[in-house]
Design an enzyme around this catalytic site. Sequence first.
Site, PDB file in Angstrom:
ATOM      1  N   GLU A 116       0.911   6.869  -7.063  1.00 24.73           N
ATOM      2  CA  GLU A 116      -0.367   7.252  -6.848  1.00 24.73           C
ATOM      3  C   GLU A 116       0.027   9.015  -7.149  1.00 24.73           C
ATOM      4  OE1 GLU A 116      -3.390   8.973  -3.215  1.00 24.73           O
ATOM      5  OE2 GLU A 116      -3.916   6.670  -4.015  1.00 24.73           O
ATOM      6  N   LYS A 166       1.191  -1.187   0.384  1.00 19.94           N
ATOM      7  CA  LYS A 166      -0.207   0.146   0.325  1.00 19.94           C
ATOM      8  C   LYS A 166       0.970   0.959  -0.096  1.00 19.94           C
ATOM      9  CE  LYS A 166      -3.935   2.291   0.633  1.00 19.94           C
ATOM     10  NZ  LYS A 166      -3.461   4.010   1.243  1.00 19.94           N
TER      11      LYS A 166
END
Length: 297
Positions: free
Chosen positions: A177, A170
């Site tokens: 991102e 993550k």
Amino acid sequence: MRLAMIGLGKMGYSMTLRLVQGGHEVVVVDRNLDVARDLAGQGAIFAEGLADAITKLQAPRVAWVMVPSQVTDAVINELGDRLSKGDVVIDGGNSNWHDSKARAEKLAAKGIQWCDAGTSGGIWGLKNGYCLMVGGAPEPVKLCEPIFTTLAPPNGYAHVGAAGAGHYVKMVHNGIEYGLMQAYAEGFEIMKTSPYGLDLHNIASIWGEGSVVRSWLLELLKDALAKDKDLKTIKGWVEDSGEGRWTVQASLDQNVPAPIITLSLQTRFRSRQDESYGAKILAALRNEFGGHAVKKS
């Protein structure tokens, strides 16, 4: 199955609803009892606190922690004192993977099992599902798999490795991102300053159909531009959750070049300055050697 959801912020609240809608029994815990009562009115099970929630679970008890990072340790420590051998703690928050490994080891000394669930989906997760990257030993992951498959969309969940792996993946997800968002930001700013008076909402819309740069982020940008084409109501101040920093640190520790992610993080820091002192230095230097500075009126 029955579990406790500890922390009912935007993510914990929506995840609870998705679980309830999927047929699970969710005991809800939050400092704000009104939020817990609200969810109880929608099918969840109200608990006055952590101790009360644990009494409402059956062995092996499962507790999902979805609290801010600054209180995660305190909540997990209390769970460690109250849970029993064979019970499971799931941390779905934005924790550092090093911390997750340490917490798993600490709980394992008491016979308590661990999963760290990297969770992506934001406020749209209730409708679309949450991408779940889960770390932990096979036994607790398998035990909790009905929870993960309910929260995730089809093919949106995976057991990615041992304790800490979920939060590690993550972390890198969020670093990527950052880079994607920065590329969109720079490209759309270039078009904003073009001589053509471009309709950026329209461009975002057509790029979402068949273009190689189409993505969910682009869809979200299209929606934002539809509401406010010049983004006049948005302040250009960008926070970082910490995972971008951890990704950059991992790149240094592992000797992996990551210039895009690193620069995207640095750009977020620049966004928090009303007027950059570094930019003033650049302007002053240009003025000294070429007379290029723009003076304040």
